[in-house]
Design a protein around this motif. Structure first.
Motif, mmCIF file in Angstrom:
data_model
loop_
_atom_site.group_PDB
_atom_site.id
_atom_site.type_symbol
_atom_site.label_atom_id
_atom_site.label_comp_id
_atom_site.label_asym_id
_atom_site.label_seq_id
_atom_site.Cartn_x
_atom_site.Cartn_y
_atom_site.Cartn_z
ATOM 1 N N PRO A 110 26.899 80.480 7.068
ATOM 2 C CA PRO A 110 25.646 81.164 6.059
ATOM 3 C C PRO A 110 24.991 81.737 5.342
ATOM 4 O O PRO A 110 25.318 80.247 4.182
ATOM 5 N N GLY A 111 23.633 81.757 5.684
ATOM 6 C CA GLY A 111 22.631 81.329 4.844
ATOM 7 C C GLY A 111 21.882 79.691 5.303
ATOM 8 O O GLY A 111 21.054 79.504 4.467
ATOM 9 N N HIS A 112 22.940 79.191 6.252
ATOM 10 C CA HIS A 112 21.914 78.111 6.660
ATOM 11 C C HIS A 112 20.596 77.990 7.310
ATOM 12 O O HIS A 112 19.859 79.119 8.064
ATOM 13 N N PRO A 113 19.405 77.615 6.675
ATOM 14 C CA PRO A 113 17.942 77.634 7.337
ATOM 15 C C PRO A 113 17.950 77.248 8.497
ATOM 16 O O PRO A 113 18.552 77.036 9.899
ATOM 17 N N ALA A 114 17.150 77.997 8.932
ATOM 18 C CA ALA A 114 16.359 78.591 10.229
ATOM 19 C C ALA A 114 15.787 76.570 10.915
ATOM 20 O O ALA A 114 15.854 76.464 12.037
ATOM 21 N N TYR A 115 15.332 75.978 10.083
ATOM 22 C CA TYR A 115 14.883 74.928 10.728
ATOM 23 C C TYR A 115 16.123 73.639 11.370
ATOM 24 O O TYR A 115 15.952 72.887 11.998
ATOM 25 N N LEU A 116 17.597 74.491 10.826
ATOM 26 C CA LEU A 116 18.715 73.257 11.221
ATOM 27 C C LEU A 116 18.599 74.034 12.787
ATOM 28 O O LEU A 116 19.326 75.046 13.104
ATOM 29 N N ARG A 117 18.402 73.512 14.432
ATOM 30 C CA ARG A 117 18.198 73.748 16.027
ATOM 31 C C ARG A 117 19.047 73.369 16.260
ATOM 32 O O ARG A 117 19.460 74.746 17.142
ATOM 33 N N ALA A 118 20.218 72.566 15.847
ATOM 34 C CA ALA A 118 21.330 72.220 17.044
ATOM 35 C C ALA A 118 22.450 71.494 16.079
ATOM 36 O O ALA A 118 22.072 70.685 15.434
ATOM 37 N N PHE A 153 31.042 79.091 10.205
ATOM 38 C CA PHE A 153 30.400 79.779 10.762
ATOM 39 C C PHE A 153 29.760 80.799 9.977
ATOM 40 O O PHE A 153 29.914 81.568 9.436
ATOM 41 N N GLY A 154 28.243 80.489 10.663
ATOM 42 C CA GLY A 154 27.538 81.781 10.001
ATOM 43 C C GLY A 154 25.664 81.254 9.741
ATOM 44 O O GLY A 154 25.801 80.563 9.835
ATOM 45 N N GLY A 155 24.629 82.650 10.185
ATOM 46 C CA GLY A 155 23.610 81.837 9.414
ATOM 47 C C GLY A 155 23.075 81.951 11.060
ATOM 48 O O GLY A 155 23.511 82.879 11.996
#
Length: 256
Positions: free
Chosen positions: A160-168, A180-182
């Protein structure tokens, strides 16, 4: 006793078919360097970087996480291949699970925080005057790959809350993280069906619990725990190509 412990760890890796491999610096097109990072007094995170010797444009970041008793240099062929394809690869040696310390498997639960810290430190190099990577990092495109305990660490980044720049993310022979989350992100799971260290069912359970729709599970027939990541193994070429194809599709290198 400490020396004996290190010897036993290295012997276990060799018996598992996953011994040391030549460093990436043997490949002329790829530069390696080590960042001296730390996340607190008891959490040193020396991080090996691989990237093209002559950089143009901006390059996505790939964070790689080793397994229990592992070291970044053991995965140099994979990392160098990603660097040649246009990525900047960062691989920390985790403080309590690397091959030069007494391994504490309980620390796996904290490693996703280390991984996130390393990603931010590498992203910051884009604005660090005089650094070879300054102005050459695509800080909004980051991928994560990990093996065994490092696979669990990789999945832990997608909470949860992981940054959007983490793509894959790519989890190789890993287990499920705490949660898991975000933002949804594509996930690739690779697992040998003869793995006795992390059973196939553990990988499938992690896959089942992943809440993101864009996920895929690949069973490596006849494979054990990681020998397919060694260049001498007949499955290496296909496995490494599959990982690179996934990264190129989901964390693309733009304009190169």
């Amino acid at each position: 006793m400490r020396r004996l412990g290190v010897v036993l760890v290295l012997l276990a890796l060799l018996l598992d078919g996953f011994g040391p491999v030549p460093p990436a610096s043997a490949q002329e097109a790829v530069v390696t360097r080590v960042l001296t990072l730390t996340r607190g007094a008891d959490r040193p995170l020396p991080t090996t970087l691989w990237y093209r010797g002559h950089l143009t444009g901006r390059h996505p970041i790939i964070l790689f996480s080793h397994g229990l008793g592992g070291l970044p240099r053991q995965f140099a062929p994979l990392a160098a291949g990603w660097a040649e394809a246009g990525y900047v690869v960062a691989a920390p040696a985790y403080p309590h699970t690397n091959g030069l310390v007494r391994v504490d498997r309980r620390d796996i639960a904290h490693q996703h925080l280390d991984a996130a810290y390393v990603i931010e430190a590498v992203r910051a190099l884009n604005g660090t005057a005089g650094d070879p990577l300054a102005g050459h990092l695509d800080v909004n495109r980051v991928g994560a790959v990990g093996f065994s305990a490092g696979g669990t660490t990789t999945l832990g980044l997608f909470g949860p809350g992981h940054p959007a720049y983490l793509r894959a993310g790519v989890a190789i022979s890993g287990r499920r993280p705490a949660v898991f989350g975000g933002p949804p992100a594509p996930l690739l799971f690779l697992h040998g069906d003869r793995d006795r260290v992390v059973p196939l069912r553990a990988g499938r359970e992690a896959f089942r619990l992943a809440s993101f729709p864009a996920k895929q599970f690949v069973t490596l027939r006849g494979a054990r725990h990681g020998e397919f990541l060694r260049p001498g193994d007949p499955r290496y070429a296909r496995t490494s190509a599959r990982i690179l194809t996934f990264l190129q599709a989901n964390v693309p290198v733009a304009g190169l």
